[in-house]
Design an enzyme around this catalytic site. Structure first.
Site, PDB file in Angstrom:
ATOM      1  N   HIS A 158       0.719  -1.194  -0.095  1.00  0.00           N
ATOM      2  CA  HIS A 158       0.207   0.129  -0.160  1.00  0.00           C
ATOM      3  C   HIS A 158       0.954   1.437  -0.154  1.00  0.00           C
ATOM      4  O   HIS A 158       0.164   2.366  -0.174  1.00  0.00           O
ATOM      5  CB  HIS A 158      -0.720  -0.023   1.236  1.00  0.00           C
ATOM      6  CG  HIS A 158      -1.867  -0.958   1.104  1.00  0.00           C
ATOM      7  ND1 HIS A 158      -3.276  -0.942   0.742  1.00  0.00           N
ATOM      8  CD2 HIS A 158      -2.004  -2.200   1.360  1.00  0.00           C
ATOM      9  CE1 HIS A 158      -3.875  -1.989   0.800  1.00  0.00           C
ATOM     10  NE2 HIS A 158      -3.147  -3.009   1.131  1.00  0.00           N
ATOM     11  N   ASP A 366       3.187   9.642  -1.149  1.00  0.00           N
ATOM     12  CA  ASP A 366       2.157   8.848  -0.785  1.00  0.00           C
ATOM     13  C   ASP A 366       1.907   7.744  -1.789  1.00  0.00           C
ATOM     14  O   ASP A 366       1.858   7.815  -3.220  1.00  0.00           O
ATOM     15  CB  ASP A 366       0.839   9.506  -0.717  1.00  0.00           C
ATOM     16  CG  ASP A 366      -0.016   9.376   0.453  1.00  0.00           C
ATOM     17  OD1 ASP A 366       0.188   8.242   1.198  1.00  0.00           O
ATOM     18  OD2 ASP A 366      -0.888  10.097   1.059  1.00  0.00           O
TER      19      ASP A 366
END
Length: 474
Positions: A158, A366
């Site tokens: 992730h 991110d």
């Protein structure tokens, strides 16, 4: 039909229908898959135990079976607070200056991964598909292989994957990456992170990458691919139109008394660029004195990982910046930054998003960033807000109709805030329409289905090959 075994650091226990609170989109998608495939979600309970026994706490809620173990305090300190969040997390987010290398951390990381493997192994039947999640458990697949598990296994990361020149600073990086090649499918959020991983395999391990992105290693074929994650679009849109969302919207709108509002919603983390965001907003206030008293920034930042020193430091820094900026620009009836260290239910957040003319999503790095997608999904289509998005968020590749910014450039973000606040309605609608279509078409259900399809397809191919071999030997 194959079952799905999901393994992650923490487990989200489904809530019964009508129960208070809301789960995140990832939990909703995985719980849906587990119900469809009679699966099990295994991980750490979040609780401590004085002595690790491997005891499994099995529960069944809303059609989903969960299995959790408790960890010793030393496990939590070395595996979770240590290697996962003081070594891998900063390194994977390009913060080599914050990365801590400690042999005890590495030993704790491997020890807990072995404990996960020992505990989950008895739950895995012959035909099950195993899906492991995130940087906490990179070597778990290799440890399960050592225990004789031949099942199809997938890993989804992730977070970002760092460039090779950064990753090689990690002691024993070769062993860590080699352990990942025990999986059959390795998924990344974006093509950029995938490319960094494949570059490492070519440069540091001398492996050949097929034109289809597949890796041949020790007689096995590994699929490495980008699977961009999304939000649960249908669920979030429904929540955004609820009475709870409307109440949150109206209450927040009334409190700003006709002023325009920017909103940021981020876990308190140095990767989110909150300090740079505050400085950019301060620059906007200084450069636009005519608008300074008419714009408010609401920053919601729930604290996390409070036992890690760098997280304690970022909280102190932000509190200091908030006080400095508010002291310079506030008056008796107005405070420019509302800085809130707590979380809110998803439906309330949807109302807050809709109340804001600008969504400010400016992480320094991110993996994806789902707040950007939630902000878009929450907007009124006839009068939508404007999304300002960091070019270094994984979501930027799917959301290029946002106003993309370099979060390191205070001037660029400040100027973009002004542009967003003055954008004509027609342009806002045009940009939002395209962004909304992307969020709708690339939701978390689509992400989950794509990953499981690739994992399952390999199982079918493997089964066909075994059947053919059996036929030839008969």
């Amino acid at each position: 039909m194959s079952r799905l075994i999901v393994i992650s650091n923490r487990v989200s226990v489904p809530k019964a229908a009508g129960a208070a609170g809301a789960q995140g989109g990832l939990a909703v998608a995985l719980n849906s898959a587990l119900r469809e495939n009679r699966g099990i979600w295994f991980g750490w309970s979040g609780q401590e135990t004085e002595e690790f026994t491997g005891h499994l706490d099995m529960q069944r809620n809303d059609g989903v079976t969960t299995a959790t173990i408790d960890l010793e305090p030393q496990d939590i300190e070395e595996y979770y607070n240590g290697y996962a969040n003081r070594t891998l997390w900063p390194l994977f987010h390009y913060r080599i200056d914050l990365t801590e290398y400690d042999r005890n951390f590495g030993e704790g990381y491997e020890r807990v991964n072995r404990r996960f493997a020992d505990s989950v192994r008895p739950l895995i039947d012959q035909d099950d598909l195993v899906w492991v999640h995130d940087y906490h458990l990179l070597p778990l697949g290799s440890m399960l292989r050592t225990q004789g598990v031949k099942n199809r296994m997938g890993l989804f990361l992730h977070t970002p994957w760092p460039p090779t020149r950064l990753l090689v600073s990690l002691p024993f990086h070769e062993r860590l990456v080699e352990s990942m090649l025990a999986y059959d499918v390795i998924g990344f959020q974006t093509e950029e992170w995938l490319g960094s991983f494949l570059h490492y395999l070519e440069k540091e391990m001398g492996l050949d990458i097929g034109t289809d992105g597949c890796i041949e290693y020790q007689g096995r074929r590994i699929v490495a691919r980008a699977f961009p994650i999304g939000i649960d679009y249908a669920e979030f849109r429904e929540g955004a139109q609820s009475a709870e969302a409307d109440e949150a919207h109206d209450k927040l709108k009334a409190s700003v008394r006709g002023r325009k509002m920017l909103i940021g919603v981020d876990r308190l983390d140095y990767s989110k660029g909150l300090g740079e965001r505050f400085e950019s907003f301060s620059r906007f206030l200084a450069d636009n004195p005519d608008q300074a008293s008419q714009v408010v920034l609401l920053q919601i930042a729930p604290p996390s990982r409070g036992d890690v020193a760098s997280y304690q430091q970022i909280r102190e820094d932000l509190e200091r910046k908030t006080g400095h900026i508010n002291g310079a620009h506030a008056d008796v009836a107005f405070v420019p930054i509302r800085y809130v260290n707590r979380g809110y239910p998803r439906r309330q957040l949807a109302g807050f998003y809709r109340a804001a003319e600008v969504g400010l999503v400016t992480p320094l790095r991110d993996g994806m960033n789902l707040v950007a997608k939630e902000y878009v999904a929450a907007q009124k289509e006839d009068d939508p807000g404007v999304l300002i998005l960091s070019q270094f968020a994984g979501a930027a590749l799917q959301m290029d109709d946002a106003l993309l910014v370099n979060p390191h450039s205070i001037e660029h973000v400040s100027e973009t805030i002004k542009r967003a606040l003055t954008m004509p309605l027609a342009e806002r609608r045009s940009r939002h329409e395209k962004l909304l279509q992307s969020v709708r078409d690339n939701d978390v259900i689509h992400w989950r289905q794509e990953f499981v399809k690739v994992l399952f397809a390999g199982a079918l191919a493997q089964g066909s090959a075994q059947d053919a071999k059996a036929g030839l030997s008969a």
